[in-house]
Design an enzyme around this catalytic site. Structure first.
Site, PDB file in Angstrom:
ATOM      1  N   CYS A  88      63.221 -43.936  62.529  1.00 46.60           N
ATOM      2  CA  CYS A  88      63.935 -44.639  62.658  1.00 46.60           C
ATOM      3  C   CYS A  88      64.756 -44.044  60.805  1.00 46.60           C
ATOM      4  CB  CYS A  88      64.256 -45.838  62.017  1.00 46.60           C
ATOM      5  SG  CYS A  88      62.706 -46.489  61.210  1.00 46.60           S
ATOM      6  N   HIS A 112      69.001 -43.763  57.757  1.00 51.34           N
ATOM      7  CA  HIS A 112      70.889 -44.307  58.312  1.00 51.34           C
ATOM      8  C   HIS A 112      71.242 -42.767  57.765  1.00 51.34           C
ATOM      9  CE1 HIS A 112      68.432 -47.803  56.127  1.00 51.34           C
ATOM     10  NE2 HIS A 112      68.760 -48.109  56.789  1.00 51.34           N
ATOM     11  N   HIS A 155      75.198 -52.150  57.517  1.00 50.37           N
ATOM     12  CA  HIS A 155      75.024 -50.875  57.101  1.00 50.37           C
ATOM     13  C   HIS A 155      74.953 -50.023  58.747  1.00 50.37           C
ATOM     14  CE1 HIS A 155      71.509 -51.799  56.020  1.00 50.37           C
ATOM     15  NE2 HIS A 155      70.541 -51.048  56.812  1.00 50.37           N
ATOM     16  N   GLU A 157      66.531 -56.185  56.583  1.00 47.49           N
ATOM     17  CA  GLU A 157      67.158 -54.960  57.259  1.00 47.49           C
ATOM     18  C   GLU A 157      68.671 -55.660  58.106  1.00 47.49           C
ATOM     19  OE1 GLU A 157      67.163 -52.504  57.430  1.00 47.49           O
ATOM     20  OE2 GLU A 157      64.797 -51.472  57.339  1.00 47.49           O
ATOM     21  N   TYR A 166      71.192 -56.505  63.778  1.00 50.59           N
ATOM     22  CA  TYR A 166      70.105 -57.533  63.808  1.00 50.59           C
ATOM     23  C   TYR A 166      70.234 -58.123  62.431  1.00 50.59           C
ATOM     24  CZ  TYR A 166      67.704 -52.988  63.510  1.00 50.59           C
ATOM     25  OH  TYR A 166      67.303 -51.912  62.873  1.00 50.59           O
ATOM     26  N   HIS A 174      70.267 -53.778  50.846  1.00 46.33           N
ATOM     27  CA  HIS A 174      68.340 -54.016  51.383  1.00 46.33           C
ATOM     28  C   HIS A 174      68.491 -54.925  50.687  1.00 46.33           C
ATOM     29  CE1 HIS A 174      68.505 -50.512  53.900  1.00 46.33           C
ATOM     30  NE2 HIS A 174      68.013 -51.214  54.972  1.00 46.33           N
ATOM     31  N   GLU A 212      60.802 -35.866  59.484  1.00 49.71           N
ATOM     32  CA  GLU A 212      59.902 -36.660  59.266  1.00 49.71           C
ATOM     33  C   GLU A 212      58.648 -35.974  60.242  1.00 49.71           C
ATOM     34  OE1 GLU A 212      60.085 -41.336  60.622  1.00 49.71           O
ATOM     35  OE2 GLU A 212      61.681 -41.265  58.590  1.00 49.71           O
ATOM     36  N   GLU A 218      71.291 -54.220  59.967  1.00 51.49           N
ATOM     37  CA  GLU A 218      72.151 -53.110  60.371  1.00 51.49           C
ATOM     38  C   GLU A 218      72.942 -53.070  61.504  1.00 51.49           C
ATOM     39  OE1 GLU A 218      68.104 -50.556  58.159  1.00 51.49           O
ATOM     40  OE2 GLU A 218      67.882 -50.594  60.067  1.00 51.49           O
ATOM     41  N   TRP A 248      62.272 -54.618  62.157  1.00 50.36           N
ATOM     42  CA  TRP A 248      63.154 -54.060  63.682  1.00 50.36           C
ATOM     43  C   TRP A 248      62.610 -53.925  64.984  1.00 50.36           C
ATOM     44  CZ3 TRP A 248      61.605 -52.098  59.130  1.00 50.36           C
ATOM     45  CH2 TRP A 248      61.211 -50.690  59.200  1.00 50.36           C
TER      46      TRP A 248
END
Length: 197
Positions: A83, A85, A48, A130, A119, A41, A103, A132, A175
């Site tokens: 959101c 990874h 990624h 970001e 994006y 980042h 979460e 991604e 995002w």
């Protein structure tokens, strides 16, 4: 971070927290390597794999979250349901389901793929980027959520009109609109024309 077969090889042996590794991809989403999360980042950012989840209740309202103030990236801003990874080698669908439970303390009652979006969004507050290739998922949630306070400061279900009001009045993740707009066809299919999405 829980240790799994895909993360055990990245665990530190000196007692320090293990490095969180991300899957680097090319413009077509093909895996080309790995990188440590924070390093990926740093400007200009390394492309990624990521995922974004949009969960709705039976009334067609979207569950959004305000990220915890202790988050190193985009703290205190509103964003989509969940959101994150995938771990290297972890399927995006499995990662989305896992992270939603971690979460929010609840598993989706329905979760479906909703396409991908690529994006590049710099975050002016943190200086992070970001970059991604994001796998999108839409679904339903039933029952009360139990957010992890280290991850989430607040949650609320919103209609499209209520989301527009919040978006105009409070900061959202860099995002958020990109992933929401990319997921809208699947969201409309899930919630129906009366949902207004």
């Amino acid at each position: 971070m829980p240790t799994s077969p895909v993360t055990a090889s990245h665990s530190a042996s000196n007692g320090a927290p293990p490095a969180i590794m991300l899957e680097l991809v090319d413009e077509h989403g093909t895996t080309i390597g790995t990188a440590e999360k924070l390093a990926a980042h740093q400007p200009p950012g390394q492309l990624h794999r990521a995922f974004s989840v949009f969960l709705f209740d039976e009334r067609g309202r979207l569950l959004i979250q305000r990220r915890a103030l202790g988050k190193y990236h985009s703290p205190g801003v509103w964003s989509n349901t969940c959101c994150g990874h995938p771990y290297p080698g972890e399927a995006p669908f499995a990662a989305a389901a896992r992270r939603t439970y971690e979460e929010l303390g609840v598993s989706p009652s329905l979760l479906a793929e909703a396409g991908t979006v690529r994006y590049n969004h710099p975050d002016p507050d943190s200086g992070l980027v970001e970059q991604e290739y994001n796998h999108l998922f839409v679904g339903m949630v039933q029952g009360p959520v139990a957010p992890d306070p280290e991850e989430i400061g607040e949650t609320v279900f919103v209609t499209p009109a209520e989301l527009a009001e919040r978006h105009a009045a409070a900061p959202f993740s860099a995002w958020f609109m990109t992933v929401l707009d990319a997921a809208r066809p699947a969201i409309r299919e899930l919630t129906g024309p009366a949902g207004g999405w």
